[in-house]
Write an enzyme that holds these catalytic residues in place. Sequence first.
Site, PDB file in Angstrom:
ATOM      1  N   THR A  18      41.788  30.886  38.995  1.00 12.63           N
ATOM      2  CA  THR A  18      42.988  30.727  38.170  1.00 12.63           C
ATOM      3  C   THR A  18      44.022  29.873  38.889  1.00 12.63           C
ATOM      4  O   THR A  18      44.665  29.015  38.270  1.00 12.63           O
ATOM      5  CB  THR A  18      43.581  32.098  37.826  1.00 12.63           C
ATOM      6  N   LYS A  39      40.677  30.631  28.643  1.00 13.51           N
ATOM      7  CA  LYS A  39      39.984  31.750  29.291  1.00 13.51           C
ATOM      8  C   LYS A  39      39.253  32.485  28.183  1.00 13.51           C
ATOM      9  O   LYS A  39      39.757  33.456  27.615  1.00 13.51           O
ATOM     10  CB  LYS A  39      41.002  32.667  29.982  1.00 13.51           C
ATOM     11  N   SER A  43      38.080  40.153  31.209  1.00 16.40           N
ATOM     12  CA  SER A  43      38.049  41.601  31.370  1.00 16.40           C
ATOM     13  C   SER A  43      39.141  41.996  32.364  1.00 16.40           C
ATOM     14  O   SER A  43      39.580  41.178  33.167  1.00 16.40           O
ATOM     15  CB  SER A  43      36.674  42.071  31.843  1.00 16.40           C
ATOM     16  N   GLU A 117      38.290  28.163  32.170  1.00 17.62           N
ATOM     17  CA  GLU A 117      38.018  28.998  33.339  1.00 17.62           C
ATOM     18  C   GLU A 117      36.995  30.065  32.994  1.00 17.62           C
ATOM     19  O   GLU A 117      37.180  30.839  32.052  1.00 17.62           O
ATOM     20  CB  GLU A 117      39.300  29.672  33.840  1.00 17.62           C
ATOM     21  N   GLY A 118      35.915  30.096  33.748  1.00 15.84           N
ATOM     22  CA  GLY A 118      34.909  31.118  33.542  1.00 15.84           C
ATOM     23  C   GLY A 118      35.364  32.461  34.087  1.00 15.84           C
ATOM     24  O   GLY A 118      36.541  32.662  34.417  1.00 15.84           O
ATOM     25  N   GLY A 120      34.254  35.339  37.052  1.00 13.58           N
ATOM     26  CA  GLY A 120      33.355  35.543  38.179  1.00 13.58           C
ATOM     27  C   GLY A 120      32.700  34.224  38.582  1.00 13.58           C
ATOM     28  O   GLY A 120      33.365  33.220  38.758  1.00 13.58           O
ATOM     29  N   ASN A 176      39.425  26.904  48.657  1.00 11.85           N
ATOM     30  CA  ASN A 176      40.610  27.727  48.474  1.00 11.85           C
ATOM     31  C   ASN A 176      40.672  28.741  49.616  1.00 11.85           C
ATOM     32  O   ASN A 176      39.851  29.662  49.690  1.00 11.85           O
ATOM     33  CB  ASN A 176      40.554  28.443  47.127  1.00 11.85           C
TER      34      ASN A 176
END
Length: 227
Positions: A18, A39, A43, A117-118, A120, A176
């Site tokens: 993110t 998105k 979850s 954005e996936g 996981g 990152n």
Amino acid sequence: MTAKTLFVTGTDTGIGKTRIAVALLHGLRAAGHRAVGYKPVASGCETTPDGLRNEDALALWRASTPGWGYDDINPIALVDPIAPHIAAADAGVAIDTGVLDAGHARLAAASDWVVVEGAGGWHVPLSDEADFADWAGAHGWPTLLVVGMRLGCVNHAVLSARAIAARTALVGWVANTLPPVQPRLEENLSCLERMIDAPLCARVDCDPPADLALNPEPWVARIKPRE
């Protein structure tokens, strides 16, 4: 003319997808583009007076060109902070890729860029029949891999990079840096640069500025059409 799409995946959950997707939206908007985050499945949502809300999806929404509702950014919101296909089963919800496609199409029709954005990693299931790799790969979306720099990242990153490249164009990867800073960080970065057959597009520190901006246009421009 519909938007260009960039798919953002990661080596794992909680590794900064993110943060990077928001930085991409900042960079694209600063360059004058209408850019929106997507998105499709989230979850770990909280119940609010406005409905279920997910922290990551909210960050994408706030970084996007204004004019969209939350449900446009996150059409499938699930309460439990677990794998999406399990959370969906518990909620009695079917994750239909047709619904995900329709949501993407609405955003793309009114934007220059969609940053998807996936959840996981690359092969996180959406159902018993399909996973994110199937969905993004079927669209042929250029994909950016976010590597959370921590112990174990080399194996995760190399496996993920090879799996992505087998299905679609791997634009590159972002390092990152996660707290605490990984021991021998520089050596691990050098190792990944040798082992991943795609460029290191950016290196992000543990505490980047809130307005961190990344522009994917130069990366995507390097993609050569498949024969």
